[in-house]
Design an enzyme around this catalytic site. Structure first.
Site, PDB file in Angstrom:
ATOM      1  N   ASP A  26     -39.296 -74.958  -3.913  1.00  8.76           N
ATOM      2  CA  ASP A  26     -39.177 -75.847  -5.068  1.00  8.76           C
ATOM      3  C   ASP A  26     -40.183 -76.968  -4.833  1.00  8.76           C
ATOM      4  O   ASP A  26     -40.045 -77.732  -3.869  1.00  8.76           O
ATOM      5  CB  ASP A  26     -37.742 -76.393  -5.146  1.00  8.76           C
ATOM      6  CG  ASP A  26     -37.549 -77.333  -6.330  1.00  8.76           C
ATOM      7  OD1 ASP A  26     -38.555 -77.771  -6.932  1.00  8.76           O
ATOM      8  OD2 ASP A  26     -36.385 -77.637  -6.633  1.00  8.76           O
ATOM      9  N   VAL A  27     -41.192 -77.068  -5.694  1.00  6.09           N
ATOM     10  CA  VAL A  27     -42.257 -78.050  -5.441  1.00  6.09           C
ATOM     11  C   VAL A  27     -41.768 -79.497  -5.587  1.00  6.09           C
ATOM     12  O   VAL A  27     -42.501 -80.429  -5.235  1.00  6.09           O
ATOM     13  CB  VAL A  27     -43.507 -77.810  -6.332  1.00  6.09           C
ATOM     14  CG1 VAL A  27     -44.106 -76.432  -6.060  1.00  6.09           C
ATOM     15  CG2 VAL A  27     -43.212 -78.023  -7.801  1.00  6.09           C
ATOM     16  N   ASP A  36     -42.497 -69.912  -5.310  1.00  8.43           N
ATOM     17  CA  ASP A  36     -41.862 -70.015  -6.624  1.00  8.43           C
ATOM     18  C   ASP A  36     -40.361 -70.189  -6.433  1.00  8.43           C
ATOM     19  O   ASP A  36     -39.800 -69.824  -5.395  1.00  8.43           O
ATOM     20  CB  ASP A  36     -42.155 -68.749  -7.450  1.00  8.43           C
ATOM     21  CG  ASP A  36     -42.057 -68.981  -8.954  1.00  8.43           C
ATOM     22  OD1 ASP A  36     -43.097 -68.967  -9.631  1.00  8.43           O
ATOM     23  OD2 ASP A  36     -40.925 -69.192  -9.453  1.00  8.43           O
ATOM     24  N   ASN A  94     -50.175 -74.509  -9.490  1.00  8.89           N
ATOM     25  CA  ASN A  94     -50.010 -74.003 -10.857  1.00  8.89           C
ATOM     26  C   ASN A  94     -48.599 -74.189 -11.412  1.00  8.89           C
ATOM     27  O   ASN A  94     -48.417 -74.204 -12.630  1.00  8.89           O
ATOM     28  CB  ASN A  94     -50.409 -72.514 -10.866  1.00  8.89           C
ATOM     29  CG  ASN A  94     -49.986 -71.804 -12.113  1.00  8.89           C
ATOM     30  OD1 ASN A  94     -50.652 -71.903 -13.153  1.00  8.89           O
ATOM     31  ND2 ASN A  94     -48.855 -71.102 -12.055  1.00  8.89           N
ATOM     32  N   SER A 113     -54.431 -78.727 -18.302  1.00  6.55           N
ATOM     33  CA  SER A 113     -54.126 -78.281 -19.670  1.00  6.55           C
ATOM     34  C   SER A 113     -55.075 -78.963 -20.640  1.00  6.55           C
ATOM     35  O   SER A 113     -55.563 -80.074 -20.387  1.00  6.55           O
ATOM     36  CB  SER A 113     -52.692 -78.659 -20.036  1.00  6.55           C
ATOM     37  OG  SER A 113     -52.470 -78.450 -21.429  1.00  6.55           O
ATOM     38  N   TYR A 137     -45.773 -84.473 -21.418  1.00  5.67           N
ATOM     39  CA  TYR A 137     -46.539 -83.360 -20.843  1.00  5.67           C
ATOM     40  C   TYR A 137     -48.011 -83.743 -20.702  1.00  5.67           C
ATOM     41  O   TYR A 137     -48.638 -83.488 -19.662  1.00  5.67           O
ATOM     42  CB  TYR A 137     -46.383 -82.117 -21.731  1.00  5.67           C
ATOM     43  CG  TYR A 137     -47.108 -80.912 -21.225  1.00  5.67           C
ATOM     44  CD1 TYR A 137     -46.718 -80.284 -20.043  1.00  5.67           C
ATOM     45  CD2 TYR A 137     -48.202 -80.382 -21.906  1.00  5.67           C
ATOM     46  CE1 TYR A 137     -47.386 -79.167 -19.565  1.00  5.67           C
ATOM     47  CE2 TYR A 137     -48.875 -79.264 -21.437  1.00  5.67           C
ATOM     48  CZ  TYR A 137     -48.469 -78.664 -20.269  1.00  5.67           C
ATOM     49  OH  TYR A 137     -49.139 -77.562 -19.785  1.00  5.67           O
ATOM     50  N   THR A 187     -53.633 -73.036 -25.388  1.00  2.79           N
ATOM     51  CA  THR A 187     -52.322 -72.376 -25.452  1.00  2.79           C
ATOM     52  C   THR A 187     -52.463 -70.920 -25.008  1.00  2.79           C
ATOM     53  O   THR A 187     -53.239 -70.165 -25.588  1.00  2.79           O
ATOM     54  CB  THR A 187     -51.752 -72.442 -26.880  1.00  2.79           C
ATOM     55  OG1 THR A 187     -51.729 -73.809 -27.283  1.00  2.79           O
ATOM     56  CG2 THR A 187     -50.340 -71.885 -26.918  1.00  2.79           C
TER      57      THR A 187
HETATM   58  P1  NAI Z   1     -44.442 -69.868 -16.823  1.00  6.92           P
HETATM   59  O1  NAI Z   1     -43.213 -70.602 -17.237  1.00  6.92           O
HETATM   60  O2  NAI Z   1     -44.677 -68.480 -17.318  1.00  6.92           O
HETATM   61  O3  NAI Z   1     -44.531 -69.859 -15.233  1.00  6.92           O
HETATM   62  C1  NAI Z   1     -44.283 -71.024 -14.481  1.00  6.92           C
HETATM   63  C2  NAI Z   1     -43.823 -70.622 -13.086  1.00  6.92           C
HETATM   64  O4  NAI Z   1     -43.627 -71.844 -12.346  1.00  6.92           O
HETATM   65  C3  NAI Z   1     -42.488 -69.868 -13.090  1.00  6.92           C
HETATM   66  O5  NAI Z   1     -42.583 -68.712 -12.253  1.00  6.92           O
HETATM   67  C4  NAI Z   1     -41.502 -70.877 -12.513  1.00  6.92           C
HETATM   68  O6  NAI Z   1     -40.446 -70.289 -11.757  1.00  6.92           O
HETATM   69  C5  NAI Z   1     -42.426 -71.725 -11.620  1.00  6.92           C
HETATM   70  N1  NAI Z   1     -41.861 -73.046 -11.356  1.00  6.92           N
HETATM   71  C6  NAI Z   1     -41.386 -73.941 -12.274  1.00  6.92           C
HETATM   72  N2  NAI Z   1     -40.891 -75.021 -11.653  1.00  6.92           N
HETATM   73  C7  NAI Z   1     -41.057 -74.821 -10.326  1.00  6.92           C
HETATM   74  C8  NAI Z   1     -40.733 -75.577  -9.164  1.00  6.92           C
HETATM   75  N3  NAI Z   1     -40.092 -76.749  -9.249  1.00  6.92           N
HETATM   76  N4  NAI Z   1     -41.063 -75.076  -7.948  1.00  6.92           N
HETATM   77  C9  NAI Z   1     -41.679 -73.871  -7.848  1.00  6.92           C
HETATM   78  N5  NAI Z   1     -42.001 -73.087  -8.910  1.00  6.92           N
HETATM   79  C10 NAI Z   1     -41.690 -73.568 -10.128  1.00  6.92           C
HETATM   80  O7  NAI Z   1     -45.656 -70.832 -17.259  1.00  6.92           O
HETATM   81  P2  NAI Z   1     -47.225 -70.571 -17.516  1.00  6.92           P
HETATM   82  O8  NAI Z   1     -47.442 -70.579 -18.969  1.00  6.92           O
HETATM   83  O9  NAI Z   1     -47.719 -69.466 -16.692  1.00  6.92           O
HETATM   84  O10 NAI Z   1     -47.790 -71.967 -16.972  1.00  6.92           O
HETATM   85  C11 NAI Z   1     -48.355 -72.111 -15.688  1.00  6.92           C
HETATM   86  C12 NAI Z   1     -49.125 -73.406 -15.638  1.00  6.92           C
HETATM   87  O11 NAI Z   1     -50.105 -73.410 -16.673  1.00  6.92           O
HETATM   88  C13 NAI Z   1     -48.283 -74.672 -15.838  1.00  6.92           C
HETATM   89  O12 NAI Z   1     -48.758 -75.680 -14.953  1.00  6.92           O
HETATM   90  C14 NAI Z   1     -48.564 -75.050 -17.279  1.00  6.92           C
HETATM   91  O13 NAI Z   1     -48.417 -76.433 -17.501  1.00  6.92           O
HETATM   92  C15 NAI Z   1     -50.008 -74.610 -17.405  1.00  6.92           C
HETATM   93  N6  NAI Z   1     -50.451 -74.385 -18.778  1.00  6.92           N
HETATM   94  C16 NAI Z   1     -49.827 -73.445 -19.566  1.00  6.92           C
HETATM   95  C17 NAI Z   1     -50.262 -73.255 -20.868  1.00  6.92           C
HETATM   96  C18 NAI Z   1     -49.631 -72.261 -21.782  1.00  6.92           C
HETATM   97  O14 NAI Z   1     -49.891 -72.341 -22.999  1.00  6.92           O
HETATM   98  N7  NAI Z   1     -48.821 -71.318 -21.294  1.00  6.92           N
HETATM   99  C19 NAI Z   1     -51.399 -74.025 -21.430  1.00  6.92           C
HETATM  100  C20 NAI Z   1     -51.973 -74.971 -20.507  1.00  6.92           C
HETATM  101  C21 NAI Z   1     -51.509 -75.131 -19.241  1.00  6.92           C
END
Ligand code: NAI
Length: 251
Positions: A54-55, A38, A81, A133, A146, A178
């Site tokens: 950083d991915v 992360d 993820n 998603s 997105y 969501t």
């Molecule tokens: P979040 O924002 O709570 O967590 C995302 C994590 O990814 C954070 O810890 C962030 O630091 C990390 N991150 C972001 N860019 C990065 C990078 N360049 N390199 C390494 N780490 C990075 O988000 P959440 O809600 O947990 O989402 C996780 C996944 O689930 C995402 O792929 C999102 O598209 C997907 N998703 C989320 C939904 C929602 O409603 N929350 C619904 C459907 C899919």
């Protein structure tokens, strides 16, 4: 189910928050040793190895995967993820934003999988699980970029599953609706009326509430598990029926 992942090492990108953190904690509870890649590894859940990566940066990803294997000895499960969002129609997002979101959401999974492949090929129970998603499978307003990124993740999942079947690597995807994570908290905080926005998001889900991160994590764990050896190239929707049901509006 404790012990299902005994002896296995998993890597979860974006595992410091939301869905990824729930996945990391769940895999630890089921016996895996887990590394969290992360931007903010200090926030990685207790009991995991936090590694800064950083991915969008190939060198950073390769160094992080090397560190995981050096420290934990092997790599069996990859959960791609890490992701970021974008709002707007095709008229709204500039090219740089398109490049940025596709870079994180699509190429991020490519880079991590590519760096992990040599290690996964040596695993007796290799699995990749991508976080897609609902936006990949239905048309949502104001989510052109997105949705395109998550559609690509879905297509990539199937193509990778075909490519790596012979390597003994299963590749699957979860499509959450969501979900109640810090991401949605940030989105609501920006809305004119956060309570009304939350109510609208809840009402959009046929089961009338947001998806819990733990519900997504349990689906990821199922797909990652050695017990799912015949499941590859598939998707589990964790969306309260949003993709497949046509229910009457709730009273
Ligand atoms: P979040 O924002 O709570 O967590 C995302 C994590 O990814 C954070 O810890 C962030 O630091 C990390 N991150 C972001 N860019 C990065 C990078 N360049 N390199 C390494 N780490 C990075 O988000 P959440 O809600 O947990 O989402 C996780 C996944 O689930 C995402 O792929 C999102 O598209 C997907 N998703 C989320 C939904 C929602 O409603 N929350 C619904 C459907 C899919």
């Amino acid at each position: 189910m404790s012990g299902e992942f005994d002896g296995l090492v998993a890597l979860v990108t974006g595992g410091a928050s939301g869905i990824g953190a729930a996945v990391a904690t769940t895999l630890v509870a089921r016996g895996a040793r887990v590394a969290v890649l992360d931007l903010d590894p200090a926030a990685a859940p207790e009991g995991t190895l936090g590694v800064r990566a950083d991915v969008t940066d190939d060198a950073s990803v390769r160094a992080a995967v090397d560190e995981v294997v050096r420290t934990l000895g092997r790599l069996d499960v990859v959960v791609n993820n890490a992701g970021i969002g974008a709002q707007g129609t095709v008229a709204d997002n500039p090219d740089d934003e398109w490049r940025r979101v596709l870079d994180v959401n699509v190429l991020g999974a490519v880079r991590v999988s590519r760096a992990a492949l040599p290690h996964l090929r040596r695993s007796p129970s290799a699995a990749i699980v991508n976080t897609g998603s609902i936006a990949a499978t239905v048309g949502l307003p104001q989510r052109a970029l997105y949705s395109a990124s998550k559609g690509a993740v879905l297509a990539l999942t199937r193509a990778m599953a075909a490519d790596h079947l012979a390597d003994g690597i299963r590749v699957n995807c979860v499509n959450p609706g969501t979900a109640d994570t810090p991401w949605i908290g940030r989105l609501l905080a920006k809305a004119d009326d956060p309570a009304a926005e939350r109510a609208a998001l809840e009402a959009r889900q046929p089961h009338g509430r947001l998806v819990r991160a733990q519900e997504v994590a349990d689906a990821v764990a199922y797909l990652a598990s050695p017990a799912s050896g015949s499941t590859t190239g598939t998707t589990i929707a964790v969306d309260g029926g949003m993709n497949d049901l046509r229910t009457r509006p709730r009273a």
